[in-house]
Design a protein around this motif. Structure first.
Motif, PDB file in Angstrom:
ATOM      1  N   MET A 127       0.848  -1.188   0.000  1.00 29.26           N
ATOM      2  CA  MET A 127       0.000   0.000   0.000  1.00 29.26           C
ATOM      3  C   MET A 127       0.888   1.245   0.000  1.00 29.26           C
ATOM      4  SD  MET A 127      -3.443   0.644   1.341  1.00 29.26           S
ATOM      5  CE  MET A 127      -4.271   2.099   1.744  1.00 29.26           C
ATOM      6  N   ILE A 128       0.510   2.195  -0.821  1.00 27.45           N
ATOM      7  CA  ILE A 128       1.272   3.429  -0.954  1.00 27.45           C
ATOM      8  C   ILE A 128       0.737   4.463   0.032  1.00 27.45           C
ATOM      9  CG2 ILE A 128       1.875   5.310  -2.520  1.00 27.45           C
ATOM     10  CD1 ILE A 128       1.481   3.266  -4.818  1.00 27.45           C
ATOM     11  N   ASP A 129       1.636   5.031   0.818  1.00 22.59           N
ATOM     12  CA  ASP A 129       1.248   6.068   1.766  1.00 22.59           C
ATOM     13  C   ASP A 129       0.711   7.273   0.990  1.00 22.59           C
ATOM     14  OD1 ASP A 129       2.285   8.713   3.237  1.00 22.59           O
ATOM     15  OD2 ASP A 129       1.748   7.177   4.721  1.00 22.59           O
ATOM     16  N   ARG A 130      -0.487   7.720   1.349  1.00 21.77           N
ATOM     17  CA  ARG A 130      -1.134   8.799   0.601  1.00 21.77           C
ATOM     18  C   ARG A 130      -0.345  10.104   0.659  1.00 21.77           C
ATOM     19  NH1 ARG A 130      -6.017   9.672  -2.304  1.00 21.77           N
ATOM     20  NH2 ARG A 130      -5.552  11.634  -3.327  1.00 21.77           N
ATOM     21  N   ALA A 131       0.256  10.405   1.778  1.00 22.75           N
ATOM     22  CA  ALA A 131       1.028  11.642   1.903  1.00 22.75           C
ATOM     23  C   ALA A 131       2.251  11.613   0.991  1.00 22.75           C
ATOM     24  CB  ALA A 131       1.443  11.872   3.356  1.00 22.75           C
ATOM     25  N   VAL A 132       2.916  10.459   0.904  1.00 21.11           N
ATOM     26  CA  VAL A 132       4.070  10.310   0.022  1.00 21.11           C
ATOM     27  C   VAL A 132       3.625  10.445  -1.437  1.00 21.11           C
ATOM     28  CG1 VAL A 132       5.812   8.658  -0.810  1.00 21.11           C
ATOM     29  CG2 VAL A 132       5.375   8.899   1.642  1.00 21.11           C
ATOM     30  N   PHE A 133       2.541   9.771  -1.787  1.00 14.31           N
ATOM     31  CA  PHE A 133       1.977   9.837  -3.134  1.00 14.31           C
ATOM     32  C   PHE A 133       1.657  11.278  -3.524  1.00 14.31           C
ATOM     33  CE2 PHE A 133      -1.835  10.019  -5.772  1.00 14.31           C
ATOM     34  CZ  PHE A 133      -1.515   9.178  -6.828  1.00 14.31           C
ATOM     35  N   ASP A 134       0.933  11.975  -2.662  1.00 21.46           N
ATOM     36  CA  ASP A 134       0.533  13.358  -2.947  1.00 21.46           C
ATOM     37  C   ASP A 134       1.738  14.292  -3.081  1.00 21.46           C
ATOM     38  OD1 ASP A 134      -2.127  12.604  -2.929  1.00 21.46           O
ATOM     39  OD2 ASP A 134      -2.578  13.528  -0.990  1.00 21.46           O
ATOM     40  N   ALA A 135       2.721  14.126  -2.206  1.00 19.35           N
ATOM     41  CA  ALA A 135       3.906  14.988  -2.247  1.00 19.35           C
ATOM     42  C   ALA A 135       4.698  14.776  -3.528  1.00 19.35           C
ATOM     43  CB  ALA A 135       4.776  14.738  -1.021  1.00 19.35           C
ATOM     44  N   LEU A 136       4.892  13.522  -3.926  1.00 18.97           N
ATOM     45  CA  LEU A 136       5.621  13.241  -5.156  1.00 18.97           C
ATOM     46  C   LEU A 136       4.869  13.770  -6.375  1.00 18.97           C
ATOM     47  CD1 LEU A 136       6.993   9.603  -4.712  1.00 18.97           C
ATOM     48  CD2 LEU A 136       8.308  11.702  -4.955  1.00 18.97           C
ATOM     49  N   LEU A 137       3.581  13.522  -6.415  1.00 25.62           N
ATOM     50  CA  LEU A 137       2.792  13.973  -7.562  1.00 25.62           C
ATOM     51  C   LEU A 137       2.790  15.494  -7.659  1.00 25.62           C
ATOM     52  CD1 LEU A 137       1.106  13.270  -9.992  1.00 25.62           C
ATOM     53  CD2 LEU A 137      -0.900  13.146  -8.489  1.00 25.62           C
ATOM     54  N   ALA A 138       2.661  16.162  -6.545  1.00 21.05           N
ATOM     55  CA  ALA A 138       2.678  17.633  -6.548  1.00 21.05           C
ATOM     56  C   ALA A 138       4.013  18.142  -7.088  1.00 21.05           C
ATOM     57  CB  ALA A 138       2.427  18.176  -5.148  1.00 21.05           C
ATOM     58  N   ARG A 139       5.094  17.477  -6.695  1.00 19.94           N
ATOM     59  CA  ARG A 139       6.410  17.906  -7.176  1.00 19.94           C
ATOM     60  C   ARG A 139       6.526  17.768  -8.694  1.00 19.94           C
ATOM     61  NH1 ARG A 139      10.876  14.684  -4.712  1.00 19.94           N
ATOM     62  NH2 ARG A 139      11.061  13.550  -6.644  1.00 19.94           N
TER      63      ARG A 139
ATOM     64  N   SER B 130      -7.703  14.789  -4.346  1.00 21.48           N
ATOM     65  CA  SER B 130      -8.279  13.643  -5.046  1.00 21.48           C
ATOM     66  C   SER B 130      -9.074  14.034  -6.284  1.00 21.48           C
ATOM     67  CB  SER B 130      -9.181  12.845  -4.099  1.00 21.48           C
ATOM     68  OG  SER B 130      -8.389  12.170  -3.153  1.00 21.48           O
ATOM     69  N   ASP B 131      -9.697  15.191  -6.267  1.00 19.38           N
ATOM     70  CA  ASP B 131     -10.545  15.616  -7.383  1.00 19.38           C
ATOM     71  C   ASP B 131      -9.783  16.298  -8.514  1.00 19.38           C
ATOM     72  OD1 ASP B 131     -12.773  14.641  -6.037  1.00 19.38           O
ATOM     73  OD2 ASP B 131     -13.138  16.544  -5.038  1.00 19.38           O
ATOM     74  N   ASP B 132      -8.504  16.562  -8.330  1.00 17.16           N
ATOM     75  CA  ASP B 132      -7.727  17.225  -9.375  1.00 17.16           C
ATOM     76  C   ASP B 132      -7.634  16.340 -10.613  1.00 17.16           C
ATOM     77  OD1 ASP B 132      -7.178  19.510  -7.883  1.00 17.16           O
ATOM     78  OD2 ASP B 132      -5.235  18.782  -7.193  1.00 17.16           O
ATOM     79  N   ILE B 133      -7.866  16.948 -11.782  1.00 17.34           N
ATOM     80  CA  ILE B 133      -7.697  16.261 -13.059  1.00 17.34           C
ATOM     81  C   ILE B 133      -6.195  16.196 -13.343  1.00 17.34           C
ATOM     82  CG2 ILE B 133      -8.237  16.323 -15.532  1.00 17.34           C
ATOM     83  CD1 ILE B 133     -10.729  15.968 -13.800  1.00 17.34           C
ATOM     84  N   LEU B 134      -5.716  15.041 -13.760  1.00 13.53           N
ATOM     85  CA  LEU B 134      -4.281  14.857 -13.971  1.00 13.53           C
ATOM     86  C   LEU B 134      -3.762  15.593 -15.198  1.00 13.53           C
ATOM     87  CD1 LEU B 134      -4.104  11.070 -13.153  1.00 13.53           C
ATOM     88  CD2 LEU B 134      -2.918  12.874 -11.901  1.00 13.53           C
ATOM     89  N   PHE B 135      -4.451  15.434 -16.314  1.00 19.68           N
ATOM     90  CA  PHE B 135      -3.946  15.960 -17.578  1.00 19.68           C
ATOM     91  C   PHE B 135      -4.879  17.041 -18.110  1.00 19.68           C
ATOM     92  CE2 PHE B 135      -2.727  11.494 -17.160  1.00 19.68           C
ATOM     93  CZ  PHE B 135      -1.353  11.614 -17.184  1.00 19.68           C
ATOM     94  N   GLY B 136      -4.411  17.797 -19.066  1.00 12.35           N
ATOM     95  CA  GLY B 136      -5.245  18.820 -19.697  1.00 12.35           C
ATOM     96  C   GLY B 136      -5.509  19.987 -18.774  1.00 12.35           C
TER      97      GLY B 136
ATOM     98  N   VAL C  55      -6.601  12.465  -9.657  1.00  9.95           N
ATOM     99  CA  VAL C  55      -5.586  12.023  -8.701  1.00  9.95           C
ATOM    100  C   VAL C  55      -6.136  10.871  -7.866  1.00  9.95           C
ATOM    101  CG1 VAL C  55      -4.255  12.720  -6.663  1.00  9.95           C
ATOM    102  CG2 VAL C  55      -4.442  14.277  -8.632  1.00  9.95           C
ATOM    103  N   GLY C  56      -7.366  10.983  -7.405  1.00 12.00           N
ATOM    104  CA  GLY C  56      -7.988   9.935  -6.597  1.00 12.00           C
ATOM    105  C   GLY C  56      -8.111   8.623  -7.345  1.00 12.00           C
ATOM    106  N   GLN C  57      -8.484   8.684  -8.624  1.00 14.72           N
ATOM    107  CA  GLN C  57      -8.588   7.465  -9.428  1.00 14.72           C
ATOM    108  C   GLN C  57      -7.224   6.807  -9.603  1.00 14.72           C
ATOM    109  OE1 GLN C  57     -10.456   9.209 -12.869  1.00 14.72           O
ATOM    110  NE2 GLN C  57     -12.485   8.426 -12.290  1.00 14.72           N
ATOM    111  N   LEU C  58      -6.194   7.610  -9.798  1.00 10.98           N
ATOM    112  CA  LEU C  58      -4.852   7.070  -9.926  1.00 10.98           C
ATOM    113  C   LEU C  58      -4.419   6.388  -8.632  1.00 10.98           C
ATOM    114  CD1 LEU C  58      -2.152   6.675 -11.397  1.00 10.98           C
ATOM    115  CD2 LEU C  58      -1.512   8.979 -10.628  1.00 10.98           C
ATOM    116  N   TYR C  59      -4.637   7.059  -7.511  1.00 11.37           N
ATOM    117  CA  TYR C  59      -4.266   6.479  -6.221  1.00 11.37           C
ATOM    118  C   TYR C  59      -5.018   5.161  -5.992  1.00 11.37           C
ATOM    119  CZ  TYR C  59      -3.332   5.879  -1.284  1.00 11.37           C
ATOM    120  OH  TYR C  59      -2.935   5.354  -0.081  1.00 11.37           O
TER     121      TYR C  59
END
Length: 75
Positions: A1-13, A22-28, A65-69
């Protein structure tokens, strides 16, 4: 299981965003993360968590983001 805080921090970077939700659209019109940055994010996430992620499993049905997680952390 991936820690959500780690996931969010990496993705934000990689998305060059101050934070992600979670509701942020990844692309476009959302985070607008490039395909190269997304691939680098997945590689960094693999290295950080020790998991192997098949990027081919991350298809166009994943929009937020939520769907990816959720896809990376099946129940």
């Amino acid at each position: 299981m991936i820690d959500r805080a780690v996931f969010d921090a990496l993705l934000a970077r990689y998305a060059k965003a101050p934070a992600v939700s979670s509701d942020d659209i990844l692309f476009g019109s959302g985070l607008n993360i490039s395909s190269i940055a997304f691939t680098e994010f997945v590689m960094d996430l693999e290295e950080t968590t020790g998991l192997e992620i098949d990027i081919d499993d991350l298809d166009a049905s994943i929009r937020t983001v939520g769907q990816l997680y959720d896809r990376l952390n099946p129940v």
